[in-house]
Design a protein around this motif. Structure first.
Motif, mmCIF file in Angstrom:
data_model
loop_
_atom_site.group_PDB
_atom_site.id
_atom_site.type_symbol
_atom_site.label_atom_id
_atom_site.label_comp_id
_atom_site.label_asym_id
_atom_site.label_seq_id
_atom_site.Cartn_x
_atom_site.Cartn_y
_atom_site.Cartn_z
ATOM 1 N N HIS A 49 -6.570 -5.762 2.060
ATOM 2 C CA HIS A 49 -5.994 -5.476 3.374
ATOM 3 C C HIS A 49 -7.065 -5.538 4.454
ATOM 4 N N ALA A 72 -9.811 0.358 6.460
ATOM 5 C CA ALA A 72 -9.304 -0.120 5.172
ATOM 6 C C ALA A 72 -10.413 -0.120 4.124
ATOM 7 N N LEU A 104 0.809 -1.212 0.000
ATOM 8 C CA LEU A 104 0.000 0.000 0.000
ATOM 9 C C LEU A 104 0.848 1.270 0.000
ATOM 10 N N HIS A 138 -6.602 -2.066 -0.946
ATOM 11 C CA HIS A 138 -7.140 -1.626 0.354
ATOM 12 C C HIS A 138 -8.196 -2.611 0.851
ATOM 13 N N ARG A 155 -11.175 3.387 2.973
ATOM 14 C CA ARG A 155 -10.207 3.866 1.985
ATOM 15 C C ARG A 155 -10.533 3.308 0.601
ATOM 16 N N ALA A 156 -10.938 2.058 0.560
ATOM 17 C CA ALA A 156 -11.312 1.452 -0.726
ATOM 18 C C ALA A 156 -12.529 2.155 -1.319
#
Length: 442
Positions: free
Chosen positions: A175, A191, A162, A172, A194-195
């Protein structure tokens, strides 16, 4: 990071690495180690975990027990740089950025160190060099995890990938899946967020996000009913309604363990979330007593704000004037100082100016304050003796017969003025009429 992760994260030797590249890499590590303390560490005193024979392991263990201790986090970052692992230093700082929440000062300190590590190490997130170097990590992260295999080496691969692919939504999400499998639901939620920021509305990401949030709430309930700090630490998500409650519970657990430093760190977060809470302020003042010397400006700021919440404006002003930290901390101190001055102004008006109380005015006088000259002038006016009223002497009475004769009517005039007697006037007129008509005299 827990112990299992730490034991598994040995640097992997990729086959076919050129010897010359390795030699140049070593040359780059030596100067990096010498300047590590100037890159990460921003406190006056280094944390004691750096003095351990294995500082990375020692600082990691300490940070596991209290993930919100920035002194330890910066020390671990420093230890990674000294070992020549700038990627691990960046990962350590990024974990801190996920936790700093509404503490602008802490977020700024972490971001400043991230910028410094990137600048001095040449690790530029998203650069072509990093993408080429960590393509294998990306593949490891995005592969579905096989049940029974160690999960933490895969999480490390995700975190390194990342740094190289910061805008990869699938990375992301992968993760987040690994974090959820490792029972770290709060970090998993972040996470997936963020995606979703990169690819909004993705149904797969939304489904995973909701599953992570449900798992986190279950862990929150478990944390509040029990005394397992590790579960509490893994359940906290900045910005949620239960954040302050969880940190208060952590404070209680740390105090039960006798760890006042960790309890204070947790309580400082609660103060940021609820600055006017008098009970929280009282707890903070018990950990940092009024008048005691502190080593960090941020504690003067916190204690001053706690005194302000308790209505102790004089003690608050004393602490807030001592803050000499970052620009954000100085700004917060000035805002608190303004509130304290407003509280003081009301007291000065009522107890000094309105009451004209000399002793109160002198007690409320603070050298250097904007109202100093005004209060001094008022005190001077109160100190001056009042002039005695001028009494004109009474004239000596004159007793000569002429003076007495002349003054007698004037003296008797106010008291001898005859009142009107309307009744007599009416009677005289009545009798006069009768006398003329009947010839009777009276």
């Amino acid at each position: 990071m827990n112990g299992q992760y730490r034991h598994k994260r040995k640097a992997r030797n990729r086959p076919g690495r050129p010897t010359l590249f390795g030699f140049l890499w070593i040359l780059g590590v030596l100067p990096m180690a010498s300047m590590a303390a100037e890159v990460c560490f921003d406190s006056k005193k280094a944390h004691q975990c750096l003095s351990n024979d294995n500082p990375v392991a020692a600082c990691s263990d300490t940070l596991d027990a209290d993930p919100y201790n920035l002194s330890v986090r910066f020390a671990l970052c420093d230890a990674h740089l000294r070992r020549g692992a700038p990627m691990m230093a960046l990962i350590t700082l990024d974990h801190g950025l996920q936790l700093c929440g509404r503490s602008e000062a802490n977020c700024a300190r972490l971001q400043k160190s991230v910028d410094a590590v990137e600048r001095t190490s040449g690790q530029r997130p998203g650069s072509a060099e990093l993408r080429a170097e960590h393509a294998e990590d990306r593949n490891t992260c995005t592969r579905r995890h096989i049940r029974g295999n160690p999960i933490y080496p895969t999480i490390l691969a995700c975190e390194q990938a990342l740094i190289a692919f910061p805008k990869d939504a699938d990375l992301h999400a992968a993760h987040g899946e690994k974090l959820l499998l490792s029972k770290q639901p709060a970090r998993a939620v972040l996470a997936f967020r963020r995606a979703l920021n990169i690819r909004p509305g993705d149904p797969n990401f939304l489904s995973w996000h909701d599953a992570a949030e449900d798992s986190r709430k279950t862990m929150v309930e478990h944390c509040l009913r029990h005394t397992e700090l590790d579960r509490c630490n893994r359940a906290i998500l900045p910005g949620t309604q239960d954040e302050a409650k969880l940190h208060l519970h952590r404070t209680k657990l740390y105090l039960q363990q006798g760890d006042k430093d960790a309890a204070l760190e947790s309580l400082l977060i609660v103060q940021i979330l609820d600055p006017n809470n008098r009970e929280v302020s009282q707890q903070l003042l018990q950990l940092v007593p009024a008048g005691s010397k502190v080593e960090e400006d941020r504690l003067y700021l916190a204690r001053g704000q706690a005194q302000l919440a308790r209505g102790n404006w004089q003690a608050a002003m004393t602490d807030l004037k001592r803050v000499r930290g970052s620009a954000l901390e100085r700004s917060a101190a000035q805002a608190g100082l303004q509130q304290a001055r407003q509280q003081r102004a009301a007291v000065v008006q009522s107890q000094c100016f309105d009451a004209r109380n000399l002793s109160k005015c002198k007690a409320l006088l603070i050298p250097g304050e904007p109202d100093e000259q005004q209060i001094r002038g008022f005190i001077a006016s109160l100190d001056q003796p009042r002039p005695k009223p001028v009494v004109k002497p009474k004239p000596t009475p004159v007793t000569t017969p002429e003076v007495i004769a002349e003054s007698a009517p004037a003296k008797s005039t106010p008291t001898t003025t005859a009142p009107e007697k309307p009744a007599r006037v009416q009677l005289a007129a009545h009798y006069s009429n009768k006398a003329s008509a009947q010839g009777v005299t009276h």
